[in-house]
Design a protein around this motif. Sequence first.
Motif, short mmCIF file in Angstrom:
data_model
loop_
_atom_site.label_atom_id
_atom_site.label_comp_id
_atom_site.label_asym_id
_atom_site.label_seq_id
_atom_site.Cartn_x
_atom_site.Cartn_y
_atom_site.Cartn_z
N ILE A 178 98.53 47.36 67.82
CA ILE A 178 97.55 46.64 68.51
C ILE A 178 98.00 45.95 69.65
O ILE A 178 98.91 44.96 69.39
N GLY A 204 97.35 43.26 72.71
CA GLY A 204 96.51 41.95 73.21
C GLY A 204 96.13 41.92 74.71
O GLY A 204 97.37 42.27 75.32
N LEU A 206 97.29 35.30 70.40
CA LEU A 206 97.59 36.74 70.27
C LEU A 206 99.04 37.02 69.39
O LEU A 206 99.19 37.72 68.71
N GLU A 223 99.02 36.02 65.80
CA GLU A 223 98.17 36.78 65.13
C GLU A 223 98.94 38.18 65.00
O GLU A 223 98.47 39.18 64.29
N LEU A 239 100.04 40.62 67.28
CA LEU A 239 99.88 41.60 67.98
C LEU A 239 101.20 42.27 68.72
O LEU A 239 102.27 41.41 69.01
N GLU A 294 88.33 50.13 68.42
CA GLU A 294 88.01 50.28 67.20
C GLU A 294 87.07 51.27 66.87
O GLU A 294 87.18 52.19 65.73
N SER A 307 92.53 46.16 71.62
CA SER A 307 91.67 45.61 70.91
C SER A 307 90.94 44.30 71.86
O SER A 307 91.69 43.12 71.66
N SER A 341 90.40 41.35 69.32
CA SER A 341 91.75 40.69 68.81
C SER A 341 91.91 39.33 69.74
O SER A 341 92.59 38.46 69.17
N PRO A 378 91.37 38.72 65.51
CA PRO A 378 92.41 39.70 65.30
C PRO A 378 92.81 40.13 63.88
O PRO A 378 93.10 41.28 63.87
N HIS A 379 92.37 39.11 62.96
CA HIS A 379 92.76 39.36 61.49
C HIS A 379 92.12 40.65 61.27
O HIS A 379 92.28 41.41 60.23
N SER A 405 90.50 43.24 63.13
CA SER A 405 90.98 44.31 63.86
C SER A 405 92.13 44.82 62.94
O SER A 405 92.43 46.04 62.80
N ARG A 406 93.00 43.99 62.49
CA ARG A 406 94.23 44.39 61.90
C ARG A 406 94.02 44.91 60.41
O ARG A 406 94.46 45.83 60.06
#
Length: 308
Positions: A10, A12, A36, A39, A41, A192, A208, A211, A215-216, A218-219
Motif C-alpha cells: 500500500i 501513501g 503514514l 502505520e 505503508l 480499494e 490508498s 490511508s 490506514p488500519h 485499508s490494511r
Amino acid sequence: MTNRQAPTGISGFPVAPLNESGAIDKQALTANIEFLLEEGLESIFIACGAGEFHNLGREEFEEMVELAKSVVNGKVPLYTGVGGNLTEAIERAKISEKHGADGYLILPPYLIEGEQEGIYEYYKAIVTSTDLNAIVYQRANAIMKAETVERLTQFPQVVGLKDGVGNMELNIELTQKIGNRLGWLNGMPMAEVTMPAYVPLGYNCYSSAISNYIPHISRKFYNALLDGDQQTVNEIYEDVILPINAIRRKRKGYAVALIKAGMEIVGLPVTNTVRPPVVPVEKEHYEELKQVLKSALQKYPPNRKVTI
C-alpha cells in the motif's frame, strides 16, 4: 546500485497541507508523512495527485520533496510526481534526483492528446533525463497501448506502470505481454473499490487515499483480500469503502478534498482547505463523512486513540 523494483503493498500519498496564508504547512506535512510511516505503508509518493501536484510552484515542489526525504530517511521508497509541461517535468525529475528520491511517478502531459509515438517520446524524454526509477501512469490523455509500453521497457529506469483508467481488457493484455518486467500499481480513484479485480492480474500495489486518515482499515481490507477472507472484504466494503466512495463522487475534485476533510475529522493537523479549481468539501458532505468515520472507527478501532 539502483534498486530497479517498483513499490509493492500500500502506497501513501501525502496531501499538500495549507496554512492560513495559503502556503505549504511544513509541520502538518511532516505529521502526515510520519503518520503514514508509523502505520506501515510501504512507500511514500510526495507531490503527486493527492498532493495537488498540478498546483505547486517549483519552490513548493522542491520544499515538499526535501522535507519528505528528511522525514522518510530511507525507511521506505520515496517517489515524487512529475509531468504536465515537458520542460517542467524534466526540471522536477532533476530536483527529485538532487534530493535523493528513489524515483518518480510520471503524470499525463498538459491537455494535449498525442499519438502513441508522441506519448512514447514524452515518457522517454523524462525517463532518460535522470537515472531514477520511473513509473508511467495510464491516465486521462496519456493511455498507452501494449506495444508502446513494451518499447518503454527497454529503459531500465522504467520499473512500473500505474493504471488510473480501469480498462481491464488493456490491463490483461499488458500484464500478459510484459509480465514481471514491470511492477503493477492500481491507481484508480479510491483503489480499494477495484483492487479485487486487479489482484488476479498481478497488480500487487495500490495507492490508498483513505490511508491518510484510516490506514488500519485499508490494511485490514487488503490483508483480507489477499487471504481470501471474503466476509471481511464484504463488511469493509459495506461499512467504509462504498459509503466514502459515494461521497467522493458527489463533487469534482473530492478525490483530493475528501482526503483533507477525513484527516481533519480524525484529528490530524490538516484543514479542509484546497487550491482552486478544487473546492473544499461542503458542510453537508463533511458531516456525512464524519458519520461514516465515526461508525467505522467504532467497529474497526485503530491502535491510537481517535476522538470524533
